[in-house]
Scaffold this motif. Structure first.
Motif, PDB file in Angstrom:
ATOM      1  N   ASP A  68      -7.490   3.026   2.793  1.00 10.51           N
ATOM      2  CA  ASP A  68      -6.512   1.996   2.434  1.00 10.51           C
ATOM      3  C   ASP A  68      -5.208   2.563   1.863  1.00 10.51           C
ATOM      4  OD1 ASP A  68      -7.485   2.922   0.046  1.00 10.51           O
ATOM      5  OD2 ASP A  68      -7.981   0.972  -0.781  1.00 10.51           O
ATOM      6  N   GLY A  69      -5.055   3.893   1.852  1.00 12.44           N
ATOM      7  CA  GLY A  69      -3.817   4.513   1.395  1.00 12.44           C
ATOM      8  C   GLY A  69      -3.633   4.558  -0.106  1.00 12.44           C
ATOM      9  N   TYR A  70      -4.706   4.382  -0.884  1.00 12.04           N
ATOM     10  CA  TYR A  70      -4.593   4.402  -2.348  1.00 12.04           C
ATOM     11  C   TYR A  70      -4.025   5.732  -2.834  1.00 12.04           C
ATOM     12  CZ  TYR A  70      -5.879   4.604  -7.252  1.00 12.04           C
ATOM     13  OH  TYR A  70      -5.837   4.769  -8.618  1.00 12.04           O
ATOM     14  N   PHE A  71      -4.610   6.831  -2.367  1.00 10.50           N
ATOM     15  CA  PHE A  71      -4.146   8.142  -2.825  1.00 10.50           C
ATOM     16  C   PHE A  71      -2.780   8.478  -2.265  1.00 10.50           C
ATOM     17  CE2 PHE A  71      -8.723   8.666  -3.554  1.00 10.50           C
ATOM     18  CZ  PHE A  71      -8.688   9.110  -4.861  1.00 10.50           C
ATOM     19  N   LEU A  72      -2.505   8.061  -1.027  1.00 11.95           N
ATOM     20  CA  LEU A  72      -1.185   8.307  -0.443  1.00 11.95           C
ATOM     21  C   LEU A  72      -0.095   7.635  -1.267  1.00 11.95           C
ATOM     22  CD1 LEU A  72       0.528   9.492   1.824  1.00 11.95           C
ATOM     23  CD2 LEU A  72       0.120   7.393   3.117  1.00 11.95           C
TER      24      LEU A  72
END
Length: 192
Positions: A68-72
């Motif tokens: 889900d792109g949390y770290f990105l």
């Protein structure tokens, strides 16, 4: 542990400013000392350094799935983020176990007492990397600071009184006497 019948889990804290990410490998969320660790299944793997010599500079790596792109979206905050990885155990005995925090854990229960957990790593993120840019299965790799990485590094700083006052926020820099040419000090060492 001497019987070889043990089973474990991991809890991870990554903290940087407002970003606080806490996860566990347990199949359910747990609260340890009032802090919630979610079982979000993002952890891909932990790669501790392989020691091949006395002065090994291999890094500690942690991989996370990032569908889900949390770290990105939090990538700028991951630089120099505080990381703590702790390992815990399940009670594999047929009897209840009294943990160091005074709680009793039954058969096959996760022992959540911090005093009964092992700190596997405590340090900082050195290099966060976003892998698999094609977004099929994005992975974030956090390369953490190696405990041995700074052995050959040199950090230069000026020892003028003004420079030290800026670094320490104090009036006593203990270099004032050195920069003034010093004065004789008599020290007594040993037992009297």
């Amino acid at each position: 542990m001497s019987t070889g019948l043990y089973s474990g889990f991991v809890v991870i804290d990554i903290i940087s400013g407002d970003m606080q990410y806490r996860t566990t490998t347990l199949p359910y969320d747990v609260t340890i000392e009032g802090v919630l660790y979610t079982a979000d299944r993002r952890l891909k793997g932990i790669d501790p350094p392989k020691t091949s010599s006395n002065v090994d500079r291999a890094a500690y790596r942690i991989g996370f799935l990032d569908p889900d792109g949390y770290f990105l979206s939090n990538m700028p905050l991951l630089f120099n983020a505080s990381v703590t990885v702790r390992g815990g155990f399940f009670n594999t005995l047929d009897a209840d176990v009294l943990a160091l925090n005074g709680e009793t854990y039954g058969h096959n229960e996760a022992i959540l007492s911090p005093g009964d957990m092992i700190t596997m790593y405590k340090g900082y993120v050195d290099i966060p990397k976003y892998l698999n840019a094609n977004m099929d299965s994005p992975v974030v790799s956090l390369e953490c600071a190696s405990p041995m990485s700074m052995l050959d590094a040199t950090n230069v700083f000026y020892t003028t009184p003004n420079s030290l006052r800026q670094r320490t926020n104090t009036e006593d820099t203990s270099f004032d006497q050195v920069s003034l040419g010093g004065k004789s000090v008599e020290l007594e060492w040993g037992k009297k």
